[in-house]
Design an enzyme around this catalytic site. Sequence first.
Site: not given
Length: 267
Positions: A90, A135, A138, A158
Amino acid sequence: MTPDTGPGTGPGTGTGTTDRDDSPDTSRRGTVETRRHGGIAVIALRRTAKLNALSAHLESALLDAVRSKEVTTSRAVVVTGGPRVFSAGADTTELREMTTESIAAYYRASGSVYETFAALPQPTVAAISGYCLGGGLELALAADIRVADPTASFGLPEVGIGILPSSGGVTRLVRAVGPARTRDLVLRCRRMDAAEAYAWGLVGEVTDPGAPCLERALEIAAEMAAHPPLALSVAKQVITAATDAPRESALLLEQLGYAALNAASHR
Ligand code: COA
């Protein structure tokens, strides 16, 4: 059973450019490029100046790419970030400017982008070089198969910045490597190299040093794309069901999947 067949997967049968190199997008905003190699679609994150950080803009471009004709009409899909970085996760600059509520909305939105990618009926491969963090991991976890090169580095940082990988990452990681290893990665926020990721089963293959990871991902995608698309799609859904659904339901779906393919072959 007569296999269903679709468009060819050989070179030149698709649309768009056929070059396999990775011309980095130097704009700081970035783009997501889709191109075809015959029947295989390649989705490429292009924000290398920011290590392919997944800003809201890039996530939205990724969703457009996943829904694009190049992708939806393909027989298999490869997602890549290019030869130096998959994605550093992110966009932390954006995150810093967000409220708690807007961060939650960002993760919901990116989760739905990865779900859309994961729900593609055709098989998907992530080609991973360099950082594959947050991310980025992910997104890679939403692919059916992951191929890395020795430069790949995995992690979910995170928790270290007070948030959670909540775009489906924890849920998918538990299913990919089990709860103990997920705790190790998520709670310690540590990095893992390609060899360890392979040992854990997080990636299916690590290419030799210097061997282009994207080339190998394209080979694997072509191998799968040569199979009947309906059988591939049913198998993909049954594998997901076998991972997630209660045993009896998964067994039933397996039988129904077979019956559906059998019926389709006699039409
Ligand atoms: N969001 C926004 N920008 C990012 C980014 C991210 N997640 N990761 C890297 N960048 C930017 C850097 O700010 C830098 O931009 P600049 O050149 O304008 O200053 C550029 O990408 C290169 O990154 P840099 O930190 O200089 O590279 P590095 O090789 O020294 O370090 C990392 C690489 C991945 C270790 C480091 O960038 C990092 O820790 N990034 C954040 C990773 C993260 O926490 N991701 C999960 C967020 S939930």
